[in-house]
Design a protein around this motif. Sequence first.
Motif, PDB file in Angstrom:
ATOM      1  N   GLY A   1       0.819  -1.196   0.000  1.00 52.30           N
ATOM      2  CA  GLY A   1       0.000   0.000   0.000  1.00 52.30           C
ATOM      3  C   GLY A   1       0.853   1.246   0.000  1.00 52.30           C
ATOM      4  N   SER A   2       0.165   2.373   0.168  1.00 53.43           N
ATOM      5  CA  SER A   2       0.836   3.663   0.222  1.00 53.43           C
ATOM      6  C   SER A   2       0.778   4.189   1.637  1.00 53.43           C
ATOM      7  CB  SER A   2       0.147   4.646  -0.732  1.00 53.43           C
ATOM      8  OG  SER A   2       0.252   4.213  -2.069  1.00 53.43           O
TER       9      SER A   2
ATOM     10  N   ALA B   1       6.154   8.193   5.419  1.00 53.81           N
ATOM     11  CA  ALA B   1       7.403   7.821   6.069  1.00 53.81           C
ATOM     12  C   ALA B   1       7.184   7.686   7.572  1.00 53.81           C
ATOM     13  CB  ALA B   1       8.470   8.859   5.782  1.00 53.81           C
ATOM     14  N   GLY B   2       7.785   6.644   8.113  1.00 50.99           N
ATOM     15  CA  GLY B   2       7.611   6.359   9.534  1.00 50.99           C
ATOM     16  C   GLY B   2       6.500   5.376   9.839  1.00 50.99           C
ATOM     17  N   GLY B   3       5.695   5.105   8.835  1.00 45.64           N
ATOM     18  CA  GLY B   3       4.577   4.187   9.021  1.00 45.64           C
ATOM     19  C   GLY B   3       5.000   2.741   8.938  1.00 45.64           C
ATOM     20  N   SER B   4       3.995   1.865   8.998  1.00 43.68           N
ATOM     21  CA  SER B   4       4.236   0.426   9.003  1.00 43.68           C
ATOM     22  C   SER B   4       3.305  -0.282   8.025  1.00 43.68           C
ATOM     23  CB  SER B   4       3.997  -0.145  10.411  1.00 43.68           C
ATOM     24  OG  SER B   4       4.885   0.402  11.340  1.00 43.68           O
ATOM     25  N   LEU B   5       3.756  -1.413   7.576  1.00 41.46           N
ATOM     26  CA  LEU B   5       2.955  -2.305   6.763  1.00 41.46           C
ATOM     27  C   LEU B   5       3.289  -3.741   7.139  1.00 41.46           C
ATOM     28  CD1 LEU B   5       3.218  -0.793   3.146  1.00 41.46           C
ATOM     29  CD2 LEU B   5       1.147  -0.918   4.540  1.00 41.46           C
ATOM     30  N   ARG B   6       2.348  -4.625   6.917  1.00 37.42           N
ATOM     31  CA  ARG B   6       2.598  -6.045   7.097  1.00 37.42           C
ATOM     32  C   ARG B   6       2.274  -6.760   5.799  1.00 37.42           C
ATOM     33  NH1 ARG B   6      -0.566 -10.630  10.593  1.00 37.42           N
ATOM     34  NH2 ARG B   6       1.251 -11.838  11.313  1.00 37.42           N
ATOM     35  N   LEU B   7       3.283  -7.275   5.171  1.00 34.02           N
ATOM     36  CA  LEU B   7       3.103  -8.023   3.945  1.00 34.02           C
ATOM     37  C   LEU B   7       2.892  -9.495   4.278  1.00 34.02           C
ATOM     38  CD1 LEU B   7       5.904  -6.483   1.710  1.00 34.02           C
ATOM     39  CD2 LEU B   7       3.631  -5.584   2.251  1.00 34.02           C
TER      40      LEU B   7
END
Length: 123
Positions: free
Chosen positions: A10-11, A14-20
């Motif tokens: 996703g979009s 900066a500083g954020g998180s994602l879980r693939l």
Amino acid sequence: QVQLVESGGGSVQAGGSLRLSCAASGNKFSSYCMGWFRQAPGKEREGVAVIDSGGSTHYADSVKGRFTLSRDNAKNTLYLQIDSLKPEDTAMYYCAADPPSCDYRSIRWANLRGQGTQVTVST
């Protein structure tokens, strides 16, 4: 033959998180060395991380401390938790299995890979 399907891109800022996530078909998931590589437009593939069948992980220096790779053999699923995202993390992320050698440099040449999931990080 194992088939791999990624999700979770996703979009983010900066500083954020994602879980693939990477869902695998077949019954040999637990025996495979698996991992992720990424490719940004105009750049070469870059190995990110691998996890062997015993659960040991290895990371590229560029992501160490921010990325966490794990696997759930009961669910045939591989996970990549990405924290403290940076704009330079923007790329298509590919799940892969069965590389020539179980290390993060080799995962980009794995025999099996998915279609990819896009990660875009904005400032």
